[in-house]
Design a protein around this motif. Structure first.
Motif, PDB file in Angstrom:
ATOM      1  N   VAL A 117       0.829  -1.204   0.000  1.00 10.68           N
ATOM      2  CA  VAL A 117       0.000   0.000   0.000  1.00 10.68           C
ATOM      3  C   VAL A 117       0.866   1.258   0.000  1.00 10.68           C
ATOM      4  CG1 VAL A 117      -1.831  -1.249   1.184  1.00 10.68           C
ATOM      5  CG2 VAL A 117      -0.248   0.121   2.513  1.00 10.68           C
ATOM      6  N   HIS A 118       0.312   2.292  -0.605  1.00 12.08           N
ATOM      7  CA  HIS A 118       1.025   3.564  -0.698  1.00 12.08           C
ATOM      8  C   HIS A 118       0.009   4.688  -0.722  1.00 12.08           C
ATOM      9  CE1 HIS A 118      -0.337   2.914  -4.798  1.00 12.08           C
ATOM     10  NE2 HIS A 118      -0.081   4.190  -5.060  1.00 12.08           N
ATOM     11  N   LEU A 136       2.724  -4.532   3.606  1.00 13.84           N
ATOM     12  CA  LEU A 136       3.856  -3.654   3.364  1.00 13.84           C
ATOM     13  C   LEU A 136       3.338  -2.277   2.996  1.00 13.84           C
ATOM     14  CD1 LEU A 136       6.005  -5.994   1.038  1.00 13.84           C
ATOM     15  CD2 LEU A 136       5.728  -6.097   3.532  1.00 13.84           C
ATOM     16  N   ALA A 137       4.064  -1.235   3.381  1.00 14.62           N
ATOM     17  CA  ALA A 137       3.628   0.126   3.054  1.00 14.62           C
ATOM     18  C   ALA A 137       4.813   0.985   2.671  1.00 14.62           C
ATOM     19  CB  ALA A 137       2.888   0.760   4.233  1.00 14.62           C
ATOM     20  N   ALA A 138       4.527   1.992   1.850  1.00 18.36           N
ATOM     21  CA  ALA A 138       5.528   3.004   1.521  1.00 18.36           C
ATOM     22  C   ALA A 138       5.632   3.997   2.665  1.00 18.36           C
ATOM     23  CB  ALA A 138       5.141   3.726   0.236  1.00 18.36           C
ATOM     24  N   GLU A 139       6.814   4.550   2.850  1.00 25.25           N
ATOM     25  CA  GLU A 139       7.002   5.592   3.858  1.00 25.25           C
ATOM     26  C   GLU A 139       5.992   6.721   3.626  1.00 25.25           C
ATOM     27  OE1 GLU A 139      11.039   6.723   3.340  1.00 25.25           O
ATOM     28  OE2 GLU A 139      11.843   5.091   4.566  1.00 25.25           O
ATOM     29  N   GLY A 140       5.427   7.208   4.716  1.00 24.73           N
ATOM     30  CA  GLY A 140       4.493   8.321   4.615  1.00 24.73           C
ATOM     31  C   GLY A 140       3.070   7.952   4.258  1.00 24.73           C
ATOM     32  N   THR A 141       2.785   6.655   4.045  1.00 22.30           N
ATOM     33  CA  THR A 141       1.413   6.241   3.747  1.00 22.30           C
ATOM     34  C   THR A 141       0.500   6.633   4.905  1.00 22.30           C
ATOM     35  OG1 THR A 141       2.167   4.380   2.407  1.00 22.30           O
ATOM     36  CG2 THR A 141      -0.092   4.279   3.225  1.00 22.30           C
ATOM     37  N   LYS A 142      -0.676   7.156   4.572  1.00 24.81           N
ATOM     38  CA  LYS A 142      -1.658   7.555   5.580  1.00 24.81           C
ATOM     39  C   LYS A 142      -2.718   6.466   5.732  1.00 24.81           C
ATOM     40  CE  LYS A 142      -1.141  12.508   4.674  1.00 24.81           C
ATOM     41  NZ  LYS A 142      -1.842  13.756   4.270  1.00 24.81           N
ATOM     42  N   LEU A 201       8.840   0.100  -2.810  1.00 24.07           N
ATOM     43  CA  LEU A 201       7.746  -0.749  -2.306  1.00 24.07           C
ATOM     44  C   LEU A 201       7.394  -1.866  -3.274  1.00 24.07           C
ATOM     45  CD1 LEU A 201       5.482  -1.342  -0.251  1.00 24.07           C
ATOM     46  CD2 LEU A 201       4.053   0.257  -1.546  1.00 24.07           C
ATOM     47  N   ALA A 202       7.189  -1.540  -4.538  1.00 22.19           N
ATOM     48  CA  ALA A 202       6.772  -2.546  -5.518  1.00 22.19           C
ATOM     49  C   ALA A 202       7.805  -3.659  -5.625  1.00 22.19           C
ATOM     50  CB  ALA A 202       6.537  -1.893  -6.879  1.00 22.19           C
ATOM     51  N   ALA A 203       9.081  -3.285  -5.671  1.00 23.20           N
ATOM     52  CA  ALA A 203      10.135  -4.290  -5.782  1.00 23.20           C
ATOM     53  C   ALA A 203      10.196  -5.164  -4.535  1.00 23.20           C
ATOM     54  CB  ALA A 203      11.483  -3.621  -6.018  1.00 23.20           C
ATOM     55  N   ALA A 204       9.965  -4.555  -3.367  1.00 23.54           N
ATOM     56  CA  ALA A 204       9.990  -5.327  -2.118  1.00 23.54           C
ATOM     57  C   ALA A 204       8.862  -6.354  -2.103  1.00 23.54           C
ATOM     58  CB  ALA A 204       9.876  -4.392  -0.926  1.00 23.54           C
ATOM     59  N   ALA A 205       7.676  -5.946  -2.538  1.00 28.54           N
ATOM     60  CA  ALA A 205       6.544  -6.881  -2.588  1.00 28.54           C
ATOM     61  C   ALA A 205       6.817  -8.003  -3.580  1.00 28.54           C
ATOM     62  CB  ALA A 205       5.272  -6.130  -2.956  1.00 28.54           C
ATOM     63  N   ASP A 206       7.382  -7.646  -4.728  1.00 24.98           N
ATOM     64  CA  ASP A 206       7.685  -8.662  -5.737  1.00 24.98           C
ATOM     65  C   ASP A 206       8.761  -9.629  -5.255  1.00 24.98           C
ATOM     66  OD1 ASP A 206       5.826  -7.539  -7.422  1.00 24.98           O
ATOM     67  OD2 ASP A 206       7.293  -6.388  -8.581  1.00 24.98           O
TER      68      ASP A 206
END
Length: 301
Positions: A117-118, A136-142, A201-206
């Motif tokens: 999520v982002h 998993l989330a991107a930094e700063g995700t609300k 984020l996308a690469a980490a999830a993959d």
């Protein structure tokens, strides 16, 4: 369900990717999206070639919650008058609201789900994440569970899931106040598995999906998911002892265990032979440890 209009679905290298695809509305959730997500998750769970599911959102945000526009962006609006089928299901006790249509399917799956999520994950954008195995989330995700601020109540069985994930104190803070909080707080509370820079984020999830698809036995994952989600909150460990003792007895003599041990000693990637769901044996049935049976899984229409 063929011809998705609010999501994208694809399978590659044993990974099914489900993408919320209404970027112009920041993936505002509609009844159609609920039905399509549920259908895609069922399709992934029924596909022997799929070992892992990745859930993500297109555009600037994962999902900002229900589409509150008058016509739901051309889709059926949440505020629309209920049809006769919904009223009948409600009277019969079989109705599931749209978020519950998604989370109930995810809960019953035999494949692990990675949510990436982002941007923003609010309302149903947050509740649909709760049955995922990795969040998993991107930094700063609300994040927000803003139901009390909209005059409604938490959905998707989040009142059951959230206290179990983050504890009662934090769950009541988020659910009663409806306040917005950031990824760092979500990680500290245990809602998230990991936080990554937005560009990674996308690469980490993959990477995680690829590791699970290559390295773990689909049958073992299915049985582990069933053990945890059906028995982790049993009244005592006794039903868990009974269930896992039988599963250990059976699996240790199976072809997946033979391959797991052989690949370990031979220092090579495993090639587990048992597919899921096609190869699920009779002993895979794990009893529900709850006091009451789970409800049936109807649609929303």
């Amino acid at each position: 369900m063929a011809g998705y209009t609010t999501i994208l679905y694809g399978v590659a290298s044993h990974v099914a990717t489900v993408t919320l695809n209404r970027p112009e509305a920041r993936n505002g959730f509609t009844v159609r999206m609920a039905d399509e997500l549920a259908a895609a998750l069922r399709a992934a769970d029924a596909d022997d070639d799929v070992r892992v599911v990745v859930l993500r959102g297109a555009g600037r945000s994962f999902c900002v919650g229900a589409d509150l526009s008058a016509d739901g962006g051309g889709e059926r609006s949440f505020g629309a008058k209920a049809d006769q089928g919904a009223e009948a299901a409600l009277a019969a006790g079989t109705y599931l609201e749209p978020a519950g249509v998604v989370t109930s399917v995810m809960y019953r799956m035999d494949k692990p789900v990675i949510a990436a999520v982002h941007g923003a994950a609010a309302g149903v954008g947050a509740t649909m994440l709760l049955p995922a195995d990795f969040r998993l989330a991107a930094e700063g995700t609300k994040f927000a569970f803003p139901f009390t601020r909209r005059g409604v109540v938490p959905e998707g069985a989040s009142a059951w899931w959230l206290p179990r994930i983050v504890g009662l104190t934090r769950a009541m803070d988020w659910l009663i106040s409806g306040r917005t909080f950031l990824a760092d707080e979500a990680l500290a509370a245990g809602l998230l598995t990991a936080v990554h820079p937005a560009g990674e984020l996308a690469a980490a999830a993959d990477r995680l999906a690829g590791e699970l698809a290559r390295e773990v036995a689909p049958l073992s994952v299915a049985l582990t998911r069933r053990l945890v989600y059906r028995l982790a909150w049993a009244d005592s460990p006794e039903p868990v002892h009974r269930a896992d003792s039988r599963l250990v007895h059976e699996t240790v003599r199976g072809p997946d265990a033979a391959e797991g041990v052989a690949s370990y000693f031979e220092q090579r990637a495993p090639h587990f032979p048992t597919a899921v769901p096609g190869g699920l044996p009779e002993y895979a049935a794990v009893p529900n440890g709850a006091r009451h049976p789970a409800p049936q899984e109807p649609g929303v229409t």
